[in-house]
Design a protein around this motif. Structure first.
Motif, PDB file in Angstrom:
ATOM      1  N   THR A  87      -4.188 -39.705  12.089  1.00 59.80           N
ATOM      2  CA  THR A  87      -3.066 -39.864  12.968  1.00 59.80           C
ATOM      3  C   THR A  87      -3.946 -39.479  14.278  1.00 59.80           C
ATOM      4  O   THR A  87      -3.448 -39.757  15.376  1.00 59.80           O
ATOM      5  CB  THR A  87      -2.051 -38.727  13.139  1.00 59.80           C
ATOM      6  OG1 THR A  87      -2.357 -37.658  12.941  1.00 59.80           O
ATOM      7  CG2 THR A  87      -1.156 -39.213  11.638  1.00 59.80           C
ATOM      8  N   LEU A 110       6.769 -47.661  13.073  1.00 57.17           N
ATOM      9  CA  LEU A 110       6.640 -47.619  11.453  1.00 57.17           C
ATOM     10  C   LEU A 110       5.819 -46.052  11.263  1.00 57.17           C
ATOM     11  O   LEU A 110       6.311 -45.194  10.797  1.00 57.17           O
ATOM     12  CB  LEU A 110       6.008 -48.619  10.874  1.00 57.17           C
ATOM     13  CG  LEU A 110       5.858 -48.265   9.286  1.00 57.17           C
ATOM     14  CD1 LEU A 110       7.238 -48.091   8.603  1.00 57.17           C
ATOM     15  CD2 LEU A 110       5.239 -49.691   8.516  1.00 57.17           C
ATOM     16  N   ALA A 111       4.647 -45.915  11.773  1.00 57.54           N
ATOM     17  CA  ALA A 111       3.650 -45.084  11.484  1.00 57.54           C
ATOM     18  C   ALA A 111       4.135 -43.450  12.311  1.00 57.54           C
ATOM     19  O   ALA A 111       4.035 -42.578  11.633  1.00 57.54           O
ATOM     20  CB  ALA A 111       2.452 -45.355  11.801  1.00 57.54           C
ATOM     21  N   ARG A 114       6.862 -42.538   9.805  1.00 59.59           N
ATOM     22  CA  ARG A 114       6.529 -42.183   8.490  1.00 59.59           C
ATOM     23  C   ARG A 114       5.545 -41.015   8.540  1.00 59.59           C
ATOM     24  O   ARG A 114       5.517 -40.238   7.613  1.00 59.59           O
ATOM     25  CB  ARG A 114       5.665 -43.410   7.807  1.00 59.59           C
ATOM     26  CG  ARG A 114       6.986 -44.443   7.644  1.00 59.59           C
ATOM     27  CD  ARG A 114       8.164 -44.107   6.510  1.00 59.59           C
ATOM     28  NE  ARG A 114       8.898 -45.264   6.317  1.00 59.59           N
ATOM     29  CZ  ARG A 114      10.257 -45.043   6.458  1.00 59.59           C
ATOM     30  NH1 ARG A 114      10.641 -43.891   6.700  1.00 59.59           N
ATOM     31  NH2 ARG A 114      11.031 -45.983   6.095  1.00 59.59           N
ATOM     32  N   ALA A 115       4.408 -41.164   9.374  1.00 61.16           N
ATOM     33  CA  ALA A 115       3.364 -40.106   9.524  1.00 61.16           C
ATOM     34  C   ALA A 115       3.532 -39.083  10.246  1.00 61.16           C
ATOM     35  O   ALA A 115       2.950 -38.076  10.118  1.00 61.16           O
ATOM     36  CB  ALA A 115       1.956 -41.004   9.745  1.00 61.16           C
ATOM     37  N   MET A 163       0.644 -43.516  18.410  1.00 63.30           N
ATOM     38  CA  MET A 163       0.349 -42.327  17.622  1.00 63.30           C
ATOM     39  C   MET A 163      -0.134 -41.220  18.524  1.00 63.30           C
ATOM     40  O   MET A 163      -0.490 -40.020  17.847  1.00 63.30           O
ATOM     41  CB  MET A 163      -0.755 -42.490  16.449  1.00 63.30           C
ATOM     42  CG  MET A 163      -0.230 -43.668  15.406  1.00 63.30           C
ATOM     43  SD  MET A 163       1.431 -43.067  14.606  1.00 63.30           S
ATOM     44  CE  MET A 163       0.813 -42.021  13.300  1.00 63.30           C
TER      45      MET A 163
END
Lengths: 250, 261
Positions: A87, A110-111, A114-115, A163
């Motif tokens: 990340t 999305l990430a 989710r992350a 991110m």
């Protein structure tokens, strides 16, 4: 326990890295580093191992031997939480690799959700800010297939930036683009470099390497042949292999 | 003879043969027998509304149950077949090869009679339930291969992009790979559904209770009780009413997919 990232060490440090695909030895003991805030451009003929080196840095390729340390965290250590380290490492691919079933905004959120476990509102705010940064704020609702290659690549950059990574890896980001679309992508990358982003760029764009790179690394046959300031490596290469390569591309 | 003349003559002969063939059929067919045996309106009227409210309804219900069960089983088997763990792969491969290699009729027979007798097992829903389990077991094997092909058709770069963003393998599968895989396999999956609709007819071998009958069982029962074949035609028409829109949909989806690429 995964270590916390540190700011007093190189962003990326690669020691004695070897990578083989079957009998094919692609990387033969690479020592390589990128300092924090530095822009390093990796050049070299195709098959020289430069993309493999870059893909080893976030372990998309599994190294055969050697050590890779990202912000002081050894990512070749089995106990390291690789997903967490990833990340912090943004990656941009030659083929963009946007998610075709999601619109631009959801590609970017999305990430994060989710992350990074961000809430939807925060993720969307971050996404819109980064879309604005790459000049595509009005394309939030579009699907990847509706965008040009250059726009897709800028969305891919915005996706990686969403991110909030500490560094960005670029794997030949303009090689799949029509010539007239290359400039927009390079402009975004130049702006990133000016903003102080740590960048490792595998590229064939010698103009970009000269203008933006703090350091140029020339690879051939799985080893680093020569590296230094762009004006030295590109303007006054010391090695025969560098001279021969540059005479073909410049 | 000039080529155009010859072509015209040939075309004329083709039409002539066709017209003669139609004439022979029309003249020789026993229209009386056909209309009383296959298109008997009295018998048809008697079959209504049961043929729709029981038979067609059950055909649809059985198909939906078998399809949903097959999707769940197929997804599990496909993931097993792609697993890095050897034994999972072997079990999935053996299962898929076994049940794709056996006639569905044999499997239904086994679940409805052999297994209950051997293990004193009372299948839920009686022999119909046992037959449905057999249909799920068989359709899982076919659907597993379809889903596996879909997952493998998603470009590797998609997984790399998701993983490079720090997404774990499970989230990558759920939010990136599977949505794209299912989009790719929508046409073949719809085909599986059409095949399944027709395969529910095999359930007749399980021997069904009165309210459980689907189209084929109902047609067969009614044909023997009425000594008339009209229910067969009725069942055929109802099958077509269900399957034709779906096959049209498959064709449309295939055209759409082709354009998208």
């Amino acid at each position: 326990m995964a270590e916390q990232p540190r700011t007093d060490v190189p962003a990326i440090e690669v020691r004695k890295l070897c990578k083989s695909f079957g009998d094919n030895e692609v990387l033969k003991g690479i020592d390589f580093h990128v300092d924090q805030g530095e822009v390093v451009c990796v050049i070299g003929p195709s098959g020289s191992g430069k993309s493999t080196l870059l893909r080893c840095v976030n372990r998309l390729e599994e190294p055969t031997s050697g050590t890779i340390i990202v912000e002081g965290v050894d990512i070749t250590d089995e106990d390291t939480d690789l997903d967490k380290v990833r990340t912090r490492i943004g990656m941009v691919f030659q083929q963009f690799n946007l998610f075709p079933h999601l619109n631009v905004l959801r590609n970017l959120t999305l990430a994060q959700i989710r992350a990074k476990k961000r809430g939807k509102a925060e993720a969307e705010e971050t996404a819109r800010r980064n879309l604005d940064k790459v000049g595509l704020a009005e394309k939030a609702e579009a699907f990847p297939a509706q965008l040009s290659g250059g726009q897709q690549q800028r969305v891919a950059i915005a996706r990686a930036l969403s991110m909030d990574p500490d560094m960005m890896l670029f794997d030949e980001p303009t090689s799949a683009l029509d010539p007239e679309l290359v400039g927009d992508v390079l402009d975004v990358m130049k702006q990133l470099a000016r903003d102080g982003m740590t960048m490792m760029v595998v590229t064939h764009e010698m103009g970009f390497a000269r203008e933006v790179g703090d350091r140029v690394v020339f690879m051939d046959g799985g080893v680093v042949v020569e590296q230094g300031k762009p004006e030295d490596v590109l303007g006054n290469p010391q090695h025969e292999r560098t001279k021969s390569f540059l005479s073909k591309v410049l | 003879m000039r080529p155009t003349t010859r072509k015209r003559l040939f075309r004329g002969v083709l039409y002539a043969i066709f017209i003669i063939a139609v004439a022979v059929v029309v003249l020789l067919a026993d229209w009386e027998a056909i209309s009383t045996n296959f298109f008997n309106l009295e018998v048809a009227a008697e079959a209504f509304p049961t043929v729709v409210t029981e038979a067609a309804k059950n055909t649809v219900i059985y198909t939906v149950i078998a399809f949903i069960g097959g999707m769940i089983g197929g997804l599990i088997l496909a993931l097993m077949k792609l697993s890095p763990v050897g034994p999972y792969r072997w079990v999935a491969t053996a299962y898929i090869e076994l049940f794709r290699g056996l006639p569905a009729l044999l499997v239904i027979f086994g679940f409805a009679f052999a297994v209950p007798i051997a293990f004193e097992w009372r299948p839920p829903g009686g022999s119909t339930g046992a037959g449905l389990i057999a249909l799920i077991v068989v359709s899982s094997a076919y659907i597993a291969e379809t889903i596996r092909a879909g997952i493998e058709a998603v470009p590797k770069g998609q997984v790399e992009a998701a993983r490079s963003l720090g997404m774990r393998p499970s989230w990558t599968l759920v939010s990136v790979v599977l949505p794209q895989a299912f989009r790719i396999i929508t046409p073949p999956l719809t085909n599986e559904l059409v095949i399944l609709i027709k395969d529910t007819s095999l359930l007749f071998i399980a021997g069904m209770a009165l309210g459980d009958r689907e189209l084929t069982t109902f047609a067969r029962d009614t044909v023997s009780s009425q000594a008339n074949s009209t229910p067969l035609v009725l069942a055929a028409l109802l099958y077509l009413i269900i399957t034709l829109p779906l096959t049209q949909l498959v064709a449309k989806l295939e055209r759409h997919n082709k354009r998208g690429r």
